[in-house]
Design a protein around this motif. Structure first.
Motif, short mmCIF file in Angstrom:
data_model
loop_
_atom_site.label_atom_id
_atom_site.label_comp_id
_atom_site.label_asym_id
_atom_site.label_seq_id
_atom_site.Cartn_x
_atom_site.Cartn_y
_atom_site.Cartn_z
N MET A 229 0.82 -1.21 0.00
CA MET A 229 0.00 0.00 0.00
C MET A 229 0.86 1.27 0.00
O MET A 229 0.47 2.29 -0.57
CB MET A 229 -0.95 0.00 1.19
N ARG A 230 2.03 1.19 0.61
CA ARG A 230 2.94 2.33 0.52
C ARG A 230 3.44 2.51 -0.91
O ARG A 230 3.62 3.63 -1.39
CB ARG A 230 4.11 2.13 1.49
N TYR A 231 3.67 1.40 -1.60
CA TYR A 231 4.09 1.46 -3.00
C TYR A 231 2.95 1.99 -3.88
O TYR A 231 3.18 2.78 -4.80
CB TYR A 231 4.52 0.07 -3.48
N VAL A 232 1.73 1.54 -3.61
CA VAL A 232 0.56 2.03 -4.35
C VAL A 232 0.47 3.55 -4.23
O VAL A 232 0.21 4.26 -5.22
CB VAL A 232 -0.73 1.35 -3.84
N GLU A 233 0.67 4.07 -3.03
CA GLU A 233 0.63 5.52 -2.85
C GLU A 233 1.73 6.22 -3.64
O GLU A 233 1.52 7.27 -4.25
CB GLU A 233 0.75 5.86 -1.36
N SER A 414 -7.15 -0.43 -24.41
CA SER A 414 -6.38 0.16 -23.32
C SER A 414 -6.34 -0.81 -22.15
O SER A 414 -6.98 -1.87 -22.17
CB SER A 414 -7.00 1.49 -22.87
N VAL A 415 -5.59 -0.42 -21.13
CA VAL A 415 -5.57 -1.15 -19.86
C VAL A 415 -5.92 -0.17 -18.75
O VAL A 415 -5.31 0.89 -18.64
CB VAL A 415 -4.18 -1.78 -19.59
N GLU A 416 -6.92 -0.52 -17.96
CA GLU A 416 -7.32 0.31 -16.83
C GLU A 416 -6.72 -0.24 -15.54
O GLU A 416 -6.75 -1.45 -15.30
CB GLU A 416 -8.85 0.36 -16.70
N ILE A 417 -6.18 0.65 -14.73
CA ILE A 417 -5.52 0.28 -13.48
C ILE A 417 -6.20 1.04 -12.35
O ILE A 417 -6.16 2.28 -12.32
CB ILE A 417 -4.02 0.62 -13.53
N HIS A 418 -6.81 0.32 -11.43
CA HIS A 418 -7.55 0.95 -10.33
C HIS A 418 -6.75 0.79 -9.03
O HIS A 418 -6.57 -0.34 -8.54
CB HIS A 418 -8.93 0.31 -10.18
N LEU A 419 -6.30 1.89 -8.48
CA LEU A 419 -5.55 1.88 -7.23
C LEU A 419 -6.45 2.40 -6.11
O LEU A 419 -6.99 3.51 -6.21
CB LEU A 419 -4.29 2.74 -7.34
N PRO A 420 -6.60 1.64 -5.03
CA PRO A 420 -7.56 2.02 -3.97
C PRO A 420 -7.02 3.15 -3.09
O PRO A 420 -5.88 3.60 -3.23
CB PRO A 420 -7.70 0.73 -3.17
N LYS A 421 -7.86 3.59 -2.19
CA LYS A 421 -7.50 4.62 -1.23
C LYS A 421 -6.30 4.18 -0.40
O LYS A 421 -6.21 3.03 0.03
CB LYS A 421 -8.69 4.92 -0.31
N THR A 422 -5.38 5.12 -0.19
CA THR A 422 -4.22 4.86 0.66
C THR A 422 -4.20 5.88 1.79
O THR A 422 -5.11 6.72 1.91
CB THR A 422 -2.93 4.94 -0.17
N ALA A 423 -3.15 5.86 2.59
CA ALA A 423 -3.12 6.69 3.80
C ALA A 423 -3.31 8.18 3.50
O ALA A 423 -4.02 8.88 4.22
CB ALA A 423 -1.80 6.47 4.53
N LYS A 425 -3.87 9.48 0.08
CA LYS A 425 -4.53 9.80 -1.18
C LYS A 425 -5.73 8.90 -1.40
O LYS A 425 -5.73 7.73 -1.02
CB LYS A 425 -3.54 9.69 -2.35
N GLY A 426 -6.73 9.44 -2.08
CA GLY A 426 -7.92 8.68 -2.40
C GLY A 426 -7.69 7.73 -3.55
O GLY A 426 -6.59 7.64 -4.10
N PRO A 427 -8.73 7.00 -3.95
CA PRO A 427 -8.60 6.06 -5.07
C PRO A 427 -8.28 6.78 -6.37
O PRO A 427 -8.72 7.91 -6.60
CB PRO A 427 -9.96 5.37 -5.12
N VAL A 428 -7.50 6.11 -7.22
CA VAL A 428 -7.08 6.68 -8.50
C VAL A 428 -7.22 5.62 -9.58
O VAL A 428 -6.95 4.45 -9.34
CB VAL A 428 -5.60 7.16 -8.44
N THR A 429 -7.66 6.03 -10.75
CA THR A 429 -7.70 5.14 -11.91
C THR A 429 -6.78 5.70 -13.00
O THR A 429 -6.92 6.86 -13.39
CB THR A 429 -9.12 5.00 -12.47
#
Length: 596
Positions: A229-233, A414-423, A425-429
């Motif tokens: 999750m730290r990497y996702v952020e 295309s390819v869609e990438i959905h990253l969830p909410k982190t500490a 930042k909110g969710p990002v696509t």
């Protein structure tokens, strides 16, 4: 900042052409040399040869070995992507032994490989490729571009925090740049993630045919997810930052899309097995290949030719041409037909013999230890490249439209990438869209997006693994027996692109074994038909945008192109000891004491 671009050697001129060589190329592993002829009057690279000067020979000394040792031995092919080799070898062994690992074992392998993609792409992109676009490098090669960058606001400043494009460039300066240092810290997290799943990096200690030896617990997954999750952020900052940087180069240097541009010939062998479908049986390989979370495929001129791993396998051809080897025409055919009864070509890896013939380098004849893998489409032997890995992976997956999870989805375009909410930042696509070009900047851009893709895929794998553990399905390994005779193959994606291992077992021992990682595909020299390899093809014919004159020329556009493929020469070449000669150094007592 010394040696960030190797100084070219000038071998003289022929007509209006200047011969310039970079050997070795810096900021990669291995002995890669790039030999060019440049027309400075027209700012164009007219000719390019890619050379490699070392040979090792795994395909020779694997013969006669116990097949159960294959993944431990082949892991040592490379000190960077050794786990990719171990994984691919285990896939080939699973096929040979007829063993299907427990679901949890495969989810753990996927989590380990996802961590490896995140680790390797991060450190290469930010700490090695990024130097080519940093403030110091741009000031040395294109001062007018830096001046424009100082006055160009970053479109996504609110997402990554850098006000101008020049601020991004400064953050990439080695050792002093803020982002450069941050990326180094992040690479520690991803390496820890890998070790949680596979024991150690980069040669796994818990990875075996039949599954893994990792003890799977909720705590293990929690430790992984905390780091993930730290990497996702981090990726929520990295993707828009790199988009701003690469888009700026197109704007600042009209025509820069021609740098590293080649015909779109991309190969992807697929990655991340779905254990609910994959049984590793060759007869079912078409089906389970299409259920991978990175879809295998061959893309020709932007069109998806196939997603069938059986067809991909049968199309493999190993050409020699400009390589330092004797042909194997007339030597034993190990496999005449695949397990489905399809005929197998003599030039297929199953039938390859490795006959090294060292000699003096001659750019008009033999000049490299790398062979020339090609893919036969029914008419031509195509010089596929991997786009550095991510470009081919995303392009094939996008066109196939077969991936659909909560976090990653391929749409057909295309390819869609959905990253969830982190500490913080909110969710990002993010959406990676198929680009107009297969060129230097798009290879690098795809690497950034695939880091986010690997992180999103890992979220799926972690959820699947946790569900198995909570259901009490904690078995991670399945026993097997080694057959007396077998023919098998493993397919996956190394960090840099396509990876296959082909094995023939006779009398319970390895009779033939050939690993083909991405570097032979990308770094191959001209084949027996005279077709240049991808490095060569991408560099020759490209324009030169560097502002230095020939006396101070650094070759930055050439270096950016070669490094966009993520070169790693150990995987392309192997050590050779000649006629068994050994060197012995004897120290006398007087020498040890410093005497004459």
């Amino acid at each position: 900042m010394t040696s960030t671009v190797p100084a070219p050697s000038q071998q003289g001129t022929k007509g209006n052409l200047v011969e310039m060589n970079w050997d070795p190329i810096t900021r990669i592993v291995g002995s890669l040399g790039i030999y060019t002829k440049i027309d400075f009057d027209n700012n164009e690279v007219v000719e390019c040869h890619s050379t490699s000067s070392i040979f090792r020979g795994y395909s020779i000394f694997m013969r006669g070995k116990d097949p159960r040792d294959a993944h431990f031995i082949t892991s040592r092919i490379c000190g960077i992507c050794g786990d990719n080799h171990a994984t691919c070898s285990c896939y080939a062994q699973n096929m040979a032994y007829g063993v299907k690992p427990p679901h949890l074992g495969e989810w753990i392998v996927n989590l380990g490989e996802a961590a490896e993609y995140m680790f390797d792409h991060n450190i290469f992109q930010e700490n090695l490729v990024g130097v080519d676009y940093c403030e110091k490098m741009v000031s040395d090669t294109n001062p007018s571009v830096l001046a424009k960058a100082e006055n160009t606001p970053a479109p996504h400043a609110g997402e990554h925090g850098y006000r101008t494009i020049a601020d991004i460039m400064r953050s990439l300066n080695p050792f002093t740049g803020e982002f450069y240092r941050e990326a180094l810290q992040v690479s520690r997290l991803t390496r820890e993630m890998f070790c949680l799943m596979e024991g150690r990096h980069v040669h796994p200690s818990t990875l075996y045919p039949g599954g893994v030896g990792t003890v799977a617990t909720v705590q293990l997954m929690t430790d992984y997810l905390t780091r993930l999750m730290r990497y996702v952020e981090f990726m929520k900052k990295v993707v828009p930052m790199h988009d701003d940087l690469f888009d700026f180069f197109y704007e600042a240097l009209p025509g820069y899309e021609q740098v590293g541009l080649r015909r779109t010939l991309l190969g992807c062998w697929g990655s991340f097995q779905d254990p609910e479908v994959c049984n590793f049986a060759y007869r079912d390989m078409t089906e389970w290949g299409r259920h991978m979370f990175v879809t295998p495929g061959v893309v020709v001129d932007g069109q998806l030719v196939t997603t069938d791993l059986v067809r991909i396998n049968l199309g493999l051809r190993i050409m020699l041409g400009s390589s330092y080897y004797e042909d194997w025409e007339g030597q034993e055919m190990f496999v005449t037909h695949d397990p489905l009864g399809n005929p197998v070509d003599r030039r297929h890896p199953w039938n390859q013999h490795t006959n090294p013939r060292p000699q003096k380098r001659d750019l008009e004849d033999k000049y490299s230890w790398v062979m020339s893998p090609r893919w036969f489409d029914g008419q031509d032997n195509l010089a596929l490249d991997t786009g550095g890995g991510p470009l081919a992976r995303l392009w094939s997956t996008a066109l196939a439209g077969l991936v659909n999870t909560d976090y990653i989805k391929s749409t057909g375009r295309s390819v869609e990438i959905h990253l969830p909410k982190t500490a913080l930042k909110g969710p990002v696509t993010f959406e990676w869209k198929i680009p107009q070009w297969s060129n230097t900047l798009e290879r690098n851009r795809a690497r950034t997006y695939f880091q986010a893709y690997a992180a999103a895929a890992a979220l799926t794998f972690a959820e699947k693994a946790l569900a198995e553990i909570r259901a009490g399905h904690t078995k991670t390994w399945e026993k097997f027996e080694v057959p007396d005779e077998a023919v098998s193959c493993g397919f996956t994606e190394a960090v840099r692109g396509v990876l296959s291992h082909h094995m023939v077992i006779r009398d319970g021992k390895i009779a033939n074994y050939h690993p083909y990682p991405p570097t032979p595909w990308n770094a191959s020299p001209r084949d027996s038909s005279g077709t240049p390899g991808p490095y060569e093809d991408a560099v020759q014919g490209q324009p030169i945008f560097e502002e230095n004159d020939r006396e101070h020329f650094k070759g930055i556009d050439i270096m950016r192109t070669v490094r966009s493929f993520d070169p790693c020469l150990p995987c392309g070449v192997h050590m050779y000891l000649g006629q068994g000669k050994s060197l012995e150094l004897v120290h006398s007592p007087t020498q040890a004491m410093g005497g004459e």
